[in-house]
Scaffold this motif. Structure first.
Motif, PDB file in Angstrom:
ATOM      1  N   THR A 261     -45.734 -28.156  41.102  1.00  0.00           N
ATOM      2  CA  THR A 261     -44.509 -28.846  40.719  1.00  0.00           C
ATOM      3  C   THR A 261     -43.688 -29.156  41.955  1.00  0.00           C
ATOM      4  O   THR A 261     -43.817 -28.503  42.985  1.00  0.00           O
ATOM      5  CB  THR A 261     -43.699 -28.026  39.687  1.00  0.00           C
ATOM      6  OG1 THR A 261     -42.677 -28.863  39.147  1.00  0.00           O
ATOM      7  CG2 THR A 261     -43.060 -26.807  40.302  1.00  0.00           C
ATOM      8  N   VAL A 307     -46.353 -28.431  32.330  1.00  0.00           N
ATOM      9  CA  VAL A 307     -46.248 -27.087  31.760  1.00  0.00           C
ATOM     10  C   VAL A 307     -45.999 -27.140  30.251  1.00  0.00           C
ATOM     11  O   VAL A 307     -46.434 -26.254  29.506  1.00  0.00           O
ATOM     12  CB  VAL A 307     -45.154 -26.259  32.485  1.00  0.00           C
ATOM     13  CG1 VAL A 307     -43.761 -26.708  32.078  1.00  0.00           C
ATOM     14  CG2 VAL A 307     -45.349 -24.766  32.238  1.00  0.00           C
ATOM     15  N   THR A 308     -45.334 -28.175  29.785  1.00  0.00           N
ATOM     16  CA  THR A 308     -45.086 -28.283  28.342  1.00  0.00           C
ATOM     17  C   THR A 308     -46.410 -28.293  27.581  1.00  0.00           C
ATOM     18  O   THR A 308     -46.541 -27.671  26.525  1.00  0.00           O
ATOM     19  CB  THR A 308     -44.267 -29.552  28.025  1.00  0.00           C
ATOM     20  OG1 THR A 308     -43.150 -29.592  28.906  1.00  0.00           O
ATOM     21  CG2 THR A 308     -43.779 -29.547  26.595  1.00  0.00           C
ATOM     22  N   SER A 382     -36.792 -31.377  21.553  1.00  0.00           N
ATOM     23  CA  SER A 382     -36.584 -32.216  22.729  1.00  0.00           C
ATOM     24  C   SER A 382     -36.764 -31.359  23.978  1.00  0.00           C
ATOM     25  O   SER A 382     -36.365 -30.199  24.001  1.00  0.00           O
ATOM     26  CB  SER A 382     -35.170 -32.794  22.678  1.00  0.00           C
ATOM     27  OG  SER A 382     -34.846 -33.468  23.882  1.00  0.00           O
ATOM     28  N   GLY A 384     -37.376 -31.623  28.620  1.00  0.00           N
ATOM     29  CA  GLY A 384     -37.713 -32.306  29.864  1.00  0.00           C
ATOM     30  C   GLY A 384     -36.523 -32.756  30.666  1.00  0.00           C
ATOM     31  O   GLY A 384     -36.568 -32.841  31.884  1.00  0.00           O
ATOM     32  N   GLU A 385     -35.420 -33.070  29.998  1.00  0.00           N
ATOM     33  CA  GLU A 385     -34.225 -33.551  30.685  1.00  0.00           C
ATOM     34  C   GLU A 385     -33.081 -33.456  29.688  1.00  0.00           C
ATOM     35  O   GLU A 385     -33.317 -33.279  28.493  1.00  0.00           O
ATOM     36  CB  GLU A 385     -34.425 -34.996  31.154  1.00  0.00           C
ATOM     37  CG  GLU A 385     -35.022 -35.830  30.074  1.00  0.00           C
ATOM     38  CD  GLU A 385     -35.033 -37.328  30.354  1.00  0.00           C
ATOM     39  OE1 GLU A 385     -34.121 -37.825  31.010  1.00  0.00           O
ATOM     40  OE2 GLU A 385     -35.949 -37.972  29.855  1.00  0.00           O
ATOM     41  N   PRO A 386     -31.865 -33.597  30.163  1.00  0.00           N
ATOM     42  CA  PRO A 386     -30.754 -33.562  29.218  1.00  0.00           C
ATOM     43  C   PRO A 386     -30.909 -34.702  28.208  1.00  0.00           C
ATOM     44  O   PRO A 386     -31.320 -35.797  28.568  1.00  0.00           O
ATOM     45  CB  PRO A 386     -29.529 -33.801  30.108  1.00  0.00           C
ATOM     46  CG  PRO A 386     -29.960 -33.427  31.498  1.00  0.00           C
ATOM     47  CD  PRO A 386     -31.423 -33.748  31.567  1.00  0.00           C
ATOM     48  N   ASP A 408     -33.109 -28.526  21.179  1.00  0.00           N
ATOM     49  CA  ASP A 408     -33.081 -29.057  22.545  1.00  0.00           C
ATOM     50  C   ASP A 408     -33.392 -27.874  23.448  1.00  0.00           C
ATOM     51  O   ASP A 408     -32.579 -26.974  23.627  1.00  0.00           O
ATOM     52  CB  ASP A 408     -31.694 -29.641  22.821  1.00  0.00           C
ATOM     53  CG  ASP A 408     -31.512 -30.068  24.272  1.00  0.00           C
ATOM     54  OD1 ASP A 408     -32.471 -29.985  25.063  1.00  0.00           O
ATOM     55  OD2 ASP A 408     -30.385 -30.488  24.620  1.00  0.00           O
ATOM     56  N   THR A 409     -34.609 -27.865  24.007  1.00  0.00           N
ATOM     57  CA  THR A 409     -35.124 -26.681  24.693  1.00  0.00           C
ATOM     58  C   THR A 409     -35.057 -26.861  26.205  1.00  0.00           C
ATOM     59  O   THR A 409     -35.756 -27.701  26.763  1.00  0.00           O
ATOM     60  CB  THR A 409     -36.584 -26.436  24.282  1.00  0.00           C
ATOM     61  OG1 THR A 409     -37.376 -27.566  24.669  1.00  0.00           O
ATOM     62  CG2 THR A 409     -36.719 -26.245  22.778  1.00  0.00           C
ATOM     63  N   GLN A 412     -38.299 -24.642  32.467  1.00  0.00           N
ATOM     64  CA  GLN A 412     -38.884 -25.196  33.690  1.00  0.00           C
ATOM     65  C   GLN A 412     -40.330 -24.736  33.841  1.00  0.00           C
ATOM     66  O   GLN A 412     -40.717 -23.722  33.255  1.00  0.00           O
ATOM     67  CB  GLN A 412     -38.129 -24.671  34.920  1.00  0.00           C
ATOM     68  CG  GLN A 412     -36.629 -24.767  34.828  1.00  0.00           C
ATOM     69  CD  GLN A 412     -35.939 -24.209  36.054  1.00  0.00           C
ATOM     70  OE1 GLN A 412     -36.019 -23.019  36.320  1.00  0.00           O
ATOM     71  NE2 GLN A 412     -35.269 -25.067  36.815  1.00  0.00           N
ATOM     72  N   THR A 413     -41.082 -25.431  34.691  1.00  0.00           N
ATOM     73  CA  THR A 413     -42.439 -24.986  35.003  1.00  0.00           C
ATOM     74  C   THR A 413     -42.401 -23.509  35.411  1.00  0.00           C
ATOM     75  O   THR A 413     -43.261 -22.718  35.017  1.00  0.00           O
ATOM     76  CB  THR A 413     -43.009 -25.828  36.169  1.00  0.00           C
ATOM     77  OG1 THR A 413     -42.911 -27.209  35.811  1.00  0.00           O
ATOM     78  CG2 THR A 413     -44.454 -25.476  36.456  1.00  0.00           C
ATOM     79  N   GLU A 414     -41.390 -23.160  36.177  1.00  0.00           N
ATOM     80  CA  GLU A 414     -41.264 -21.814  36.721  1.00  0.00           C
ATOM     81  C   GLU A 414     -40.980 -20.759  35.654  1.00  0.00           C
ATOM     82  O   GLU A 414     -41.291 -19.580  35.852  1.00  0.00           O
ATOM     83  CB  GLU A 414     -40.112 -21.764  37.736  1.00  0.00           C
ATOM     84  CG  GLU A 414     -40.328 -22.569  39.003  1.00  0.00           C
ATOM     85  CD  GLU A 414     -39.895 -24.035  38.885  1.00  0.00           C
ATOM     86  OE1 GLU A 414     -39.792 -24.558  37.750  1.00  0.00           O
ATOM     87  OE2 GLU A 414     -39.656 -24.655  39.934  1.00  0.00           O
TER      88      GLU A 414
END
Ligand code: WT7
Length: 645
Positions: A261, A307-308, A382, A384-386, A408-409, A412-414
């Motif tokens: 990433t 990662v999703t 939802s 990935g972004e706001p 709304d989740t 992060q990859t981390e």
């Protein structure tokens, strides 16, 4: 959007829920006050070979060490497949929906077991051993899932590289983790267009002499080049193996996968996740955030290259014995109804997608949505972004017919899995807010000096203690792990995100505060795009910033200085766009390239990105203090020739 626009938990969502309004608080309190007890109990959702006796052993100071369930052993593939047998032998594990709407396949847990075991035996036949890194560069086909689980079964560490990445990006990732094995397909198909995956691998491997074997899935039947002795057709190799493949006993802290990433500096880093904690996290968050119930059809539209896809197409849902839909196509092919046509066709109950897709579809109106029956859907997600409140409300009212909660989740990859999100039966919704932390997650806001901010406040989002799904290190570079996440604020994990907390304690993520841009939910480092640009002979210096984009969330704006003697022509501009696409991949396509004879620098030579951001946003009236610039005149030229008018 007002903090007070609230959509209370509905009766439908609180019926038969995993977590109610009444017990969320108490469970959350317990999870953070007594993590050993909470996670010791929760980890029993998995099948362990040797049960753990130690739950949490983590330290956010010094060398940074994160260990969960460290003396336990298990196998991730067994937890996702074998243990659901024989009860779920005939239950659908995966539904594959092709790019072409006529193509779909159902795979039962019984079938999945056979496919994965055979795949694992083919890997062994190629020489793959426990601990080896295997690069998976695949389209969204079932074999991508089989490949991941097959690696997990034999204890190999997969590194999935998104099929939209360029040969150079593949090569960089293969070399970084010293992966000697590649799994790919002849071609992928998206929106009717073929993607030359095998040809890209051939190109990439010119830089990777270490690679011993390339396993190729025949998907489209397209013509491919062939290197004898290195390349192997999967469909031929699989003929000589059986479906009997014992699973490796893995320690909870053995690596499960690496996923690259982007960060604010340098080349992408290999985020390392391990077996026990990651799987507990993926499984529990999938069950609670989506309030998943046995028998439901669940669809996450992501790609396994992100990662999703790892956590919410493969590991979370399959660990829970769910039916997970794998989609090869795109939202607008053959037309803008595709998502809803698929929902009707497969009677999808839970639908999880990204704000960029919602915004793109919102532009095309309600008609394509309403053409199909969405009555099976009961929950929307939802990631990935706001998500802007307008898009949230459209998703809620039009797609969800004002009856489906939206989760709304934020994560992060981390983080391995969901960190801040409503639980549908327990938390009232506010459009645009990821709401409250998941069990065990302790978010906090700090100012630039690291001072904790209390109550309603805006600041940088940190997490104060470890959670089981946390990344363990940057593969091969623990120092970078420490630097990136733990050096800004002592003893705290820094997310890189800005955030506001309202008077109800709800979190509102405002976006990255570092040099990471989020294009359609995909992370890119400005440094990566800059280094691609300066690798071209027509560029002597480049500075890249993000700017607000109606559909993509953020777009890419590049300022480029050609070397003396090179003319700044329209042709060069086009060539640079093509160049960046080739160097990184189509997701990195610059929206604007502005030729700049000079960049705004301080007297010590540091580029003042703040100014470049303002100009890219077309907000050049409020540049702030420019008195420290070495040559203030460059700013006038930048404003005059700005591209985003
Ligand atoms: C960054 C992480 C999470 C998996 C996909 C992206 C942003 C993610 C949200 C959300 C606001 C979000 C953050 C985060 N982000 N989800 N629900 N609301 N922002 O994973 O590529 O590692 O990107 O995506 O900025 O730091 P990723």
């Amino acid at each position: 959007m007002s903090d007070n626009q609230v959509f209370p938990v509905t009766a439908a969502a609180s019926a038969n829920t995993h977590c109610t309004k009444d017990n969320y608080k108490a469970l959350y309190e317990q999870s953070v006050k007594d993590p050993d007890a909470f996670w010791g109990k929760e980890a029993k959702r998995l099948d362990w070979i040797t049960p753990f006796t130690i739950v949490k052993n983590t330290d956010f100071t010094g060398d940074i060490s994160v260990k969960w369930f460290e003396d336990g052993t298990l196998n991730a593939c067994v937890n996702c497949v074998d243990r659901h047998l024989p009860e779920k032998e005939n239950v659908t594990a995966l539904i594959w929906e092709g790019d072409n709407p006529d193509d779909s396949v159902h795979v039962t847990y019984g079938d999945l077991y056979e496919h994965v075991c055979r795949f694992a035996n083919v890997l062994k036949q190629q020489g793959v051993q426990k601990g080896d890194r295997v690069t998976i560069y695949m389209p969204m086909i079932l074999e991508a899932v089989y490949a991941m689980l097959a690696c997990a079964r034999i204890g190999a560490v997969h590194s999935v590289v998104f099929g939209g990445f360029s040969p150079d990006a593949v090569a960089g990732r293969v070399l970084n983790c010293e992966s000697d094995y590649i799994i790919t397909a002849d071609e992928g198909v998206r929106g009717g267009k073929h993607v030359p995956l095998k040809a890209n691998v051939d190109e990439a491997l010119k830089q990777c002499p270490n690679v011993k074997s390339v396993l190729v899935i025949q998907h489209t039947g397209g013509i491919v080049g062939w290197v004898e002795g290195r390349d192997v057709w999967y469909h031929e190799a699989v003929k000589s193996v059986t479906a009997d493949c014992p699973a490796e006993e893995m320690n909870a802290e053995d690596p499960l996968f690496i996923l690259y990433t982007s960060g604010s500096t340098g080349q992408p880093k290999g985020v390392l996740h391990t077996t026990g904690g990651y799987l507990v996290w993926a499984s529990m968050t999938h069950e609670y955030a989506f309030d998943y119930k046995d028998g439901e059809i669940y669809w996450c539209t992501a790609d396994v290259g992100w990662v999703t896809g790892h956590s919410y197409i493969v590991y979370g849902p399959l660990a829970n014995g769910a039916t997970s839909l794998v989609f090869e196509g795109i939202p607008t092919y053959p037309d803008a109804s595709r998502f809803w046509q698929v929902c009707e066709k497969h009677k999808v109950n839970i639908f999880y997608t990204a704000p960029t897709a919602i915004r793109a579809l919102m532009r095309l109106g309600e008609e394509p949505v309403k053409k199909y029956d969405r009555s099976s859907i009961r929950l929307l997600g939802s990631v990935g972004e706001p998500i802007n409140p307008e898009a949230w409300l459209w998703y809620y009212n039009v797609v969800g017919e004002a009856r489906c909660p939206i989760v709304d989740t934020w994560w992060q990859t981390e983080t391995g899995g969901i960190m801040i999100s409503p639980l549908p039966g327990a938390v009232d919704l506010k459009p645009g807010s990821a709401t409250l932390p998941f069990f065990g997650v302790q978010p906090a806001l700090v100012d630039a000096d690291g001072k904790f901010l209390e109550g309603a406040a805006s600041g940088n989002l940190v997490i104060t203690d470890s959670w089981p799904g946390q990344m363990r290190t940057v593969y091969g570079d623990h120092e970078r792990f420490k630097q990136t996440y733990f050096s800004a604020y002592k003893g705290l994990y820094f997310t890189g995100d800005g955030c506001r907390r309202d008077a109800d304690g709800y979190y509102w993520i405002t976006g990255r505060v570092d040099d990471v841009i989020n294009v359609s939910g995909h992370r890119l480092g400005t440094a990566e795009v800059e280094s691609a640009l300066v690798a071209h002979a027509g560029v002597s210096e480049a500075a890249v910033v993000g700017f607000p984009h109606d559909i993509k969330g953020q777009g890419i704006y590049a300022y480029v200085t050609p070397p003396a003697g090179v003319e700044a022509t329209e042709d060069l501009r086009k060539e640079l766009v093509t160049w960046v696409r080739k160097e990184i991949g189509p997701i990195a396509t610059p929206d604007h390239i502005q030729f700049a004879p000079g960049l705004p620098k301080t007297r010590s030579g540091k580029i003042m990105r703040r100014i470049l951001r303002k100009i890219a946003e077309n907000e050049y009236g409020s540049l702030g203090d420019t008195s420290t610039l070495a040559d203030p005149a460059v700013v006038d030229d930048l404003i005059k020739n700005r591209r985003n008018k």
